[in-house]
Design an enzyme around this catalytic site. Sequence first.
Site, mmCIF file in Angstrom:
data_model
loop_
_atom_site.group_PDB
_atom_site.id
_atom_site.type_symbol
_atom_site.label_atom_id
_atom_site.label_comp_id
_atom_site.label_asym_id
_atom_site.label_seq_id
_atom_site.Cartn_x
_atom_site.Cartn_y
_atom_site.Cartn_z
ATOM 1 N N VAL A 109 0.850 -1.189 0.000
ATOM 2 C CA VAL A 109 0.000 0.000 0.000
ATOM 3 C C VAL A 109 0.885 1.239 0.000
ATOM 4 O O VAL A 109 1.818 1.349 0.800
ATOM 5 C CB VAL A 109 -0.935 0.018 1.235
ATOM 6 C CG1 VAL A 109 -1.727 1.326 1.285
ATOM 7 C CG2 VAL A 109 -1.892 -1.168 1.198
ATOM 8 N N ALA B 264 4.592 4.187 2.855
ATOM 9 C CA ALA B 264 4.069 2.946 2.272
ATOM 10 C C ALA B 264 4.211 1.822 3.303
ATOM 11 O O ALA B 264 4.840 2.012 4.356
ATOM 12 C CB ALA B 264 4.843 2.590 1.013
ATOM 13 N N LYS B 265 3.642 0.718 3.043
ATOM 14 C CA LYS B 265 3.838 -0.471 3.889
ATOM 15 C C LYS B 265 3.424 -1.678 3.063
ATOM 16 O O LYS B 265 2.605 -1.558 2.153
ATOM 17 C CB LYS B 265 2.951 -0.383 5.143
ATOM 18 C CG LYS B 265 3.450 -1.202 6.296
ATOM 19 C CD LYS B 265 4.558 -0.486 7.019
ATOM 20 C CE LYS B 265 5.064 -1.235 8.212
ATOM 21 N NZ LYS B 265 5.996 -0.415 8.998
ATOM 22 N N GLY B 266 3.992 -2.840 3.410
ATOM 23 C CA GLY B 266 3.607 -4.058 2.704
ATOM 24 C C GLY B 266 3.628 -5.229 3.644
ATOM 25 O O GLY B 266 4.076 -5.105 4.795
ATOM 26 N N ASP C 158 10.477 -5.223 8.625
ATOM 27 C CA ASP C 158 9.500 -4.936 9.672
ATOM 28 C C ASP C 158 9.307 -6.263 10.419
ATOM 29 O O ASP C 158 10.137 -7.174 10.283
ATOM 30 C CB ASP C 158 8.194 -4.421 9.025
ATOM 31 C CG ASP C 158 7.247 -3.788 10.032
ATOM 32 O OD1 ASP C 158 7.481 -2.636 10.407
ATOM 33 O OD2 ASP C 158 6.280 -4.446 10.452
#
Length: 445
Positions: free
Chosen positions: A87, A132-134, A173
């Site tokens: 995202v 962002a992050k995934g 992460d």
Amino acid sequence: MSEGKKEASDVVPEATTTESLDRYRSSMEWESKFYRDTAALVERTADLQKVDRNVTHRLLTPQRALIVSIPVRMDDGSVKNFVGYRVQHNNARGPFKGGIRYHEEVSLGEVSALAMLMTFKCAVVGLPLGGAKGGIRIDPTPLSRAENQRLTRRYTTEILEMIGPELDIPAPDVGTNAQTMAWIMDTYSEMKGRVSPSVVTGKPIFLGGSQGRVEATGHGVAAVVRAAGEHLGFELFGKRVAIQGFGNVGTHAASKLESMGMKIVAVSDVSGGIYNPEGFDVKHLLKYVEIRKSVKDYPRAQPISNRDLLTLNVDVLVPAALSGVIDAEVAGQLKCRILAEGANGPVTAEGDEVLRQRQHEVFVVPDVLANAGGVTVSYFEWVQGLQSFFWDSKDVDERLFRILGNAFQEALSFKEKFQTDMRTATLMLGIHRVSEAMLARGLFP
Ligand code: NAD
């Protein structure tokens, strides 16, 4: 894409009242409690500082979200399918940046909320990056190394067109690490036909990782404690610190705070805590933990529960483990002068309400600033990689302390200007920087 405020067509229609915004949000694919709470906080904070409504509306949704299915051949020959996400929330200030999480509770709602927080975290510390992050919804612990590698490589190919050194730069992460980043970097490089180390950060040092990246978040916590001490006119030398969580963030914060002359009197991990009012020798404690894998039964210390550690009579408290540990009850009992949030979201919404009432007793450095050391050194890694010129750990630490110290001062000026609490002021700073970039860039087309 970006927003402007001058065009008539740009004006949020009459119908977009708070009520209709709520209805609009609750029908969105990324709807989750975490997302709703995060968006509500952002909306409230933006309204407090009278941010353009069109900009706020845009900030409440991600710019782009991708859901992928990831087929993986397991070691026993079977094929399993997993679901993954990337995202991208906002890139008004620069390329997207954010971690990749492997955890069984990863969802579009969680990843979207984390992407939104990354936008403001980057902006608070003034990095020219967006949020962002995934992640992949999987418990990675039972995977063999080969399975994990196949999973990572296939996920990378599925999100390939979304990432790149000038587009979106992933980092480790929960559940991922430097090895994961090395596989992503290799897959991306092979698919593009050129070596692209700067597509990820948090790489092993021998592949272009930065000195000081591992220590960065803990050292960042120490940097904001120093800044808070100076602001409060509070001499840190000899003062007492309690740290909940003795993992990456907790251990490096402990070492740095000890080197600044502070006494680490209590630490804890999942097995419980230890307390010695005289202070620990952190190097010795780290050796013990390396062997025993826990702080439990450390000699010359009395046991203390994770709950009691939080309400100890200390000068500085660093929650560096879980979210939600400081609820209204704990918040009412905190005795520390400075609360530096190493963990993400350690204070509940109810706890925050209490801390706002107690802001003259407990000075809060919120997570979005206190744990921003990690993304700051990730940014250093990206810059060093693009220049193929690497800094030593002293350079990294000096720049880290300078950037976090400056961000602390900027947040403080918002606190004074808007006569508000430190958490609200810090988010205001982040929102202000993103919204001014959006307005300056204007609305495309
Ligand atoms: P970690 O896994 O290295 O360490 C976590 C520590 O918390 C361990 O000591 C573990 O035993 C302890 N812990 C786990 N469950 C606990 C419980 N129920 N009670 C008390 N302690 C418990 O993780 P980390 O990387 O140090 O991250 C800690 C926090 O900091 C998380 O909230 C994370 O999201 C946040 N954070 C980390 C980074 C980073 O760069 N590592 C960056 C930003 C934010």
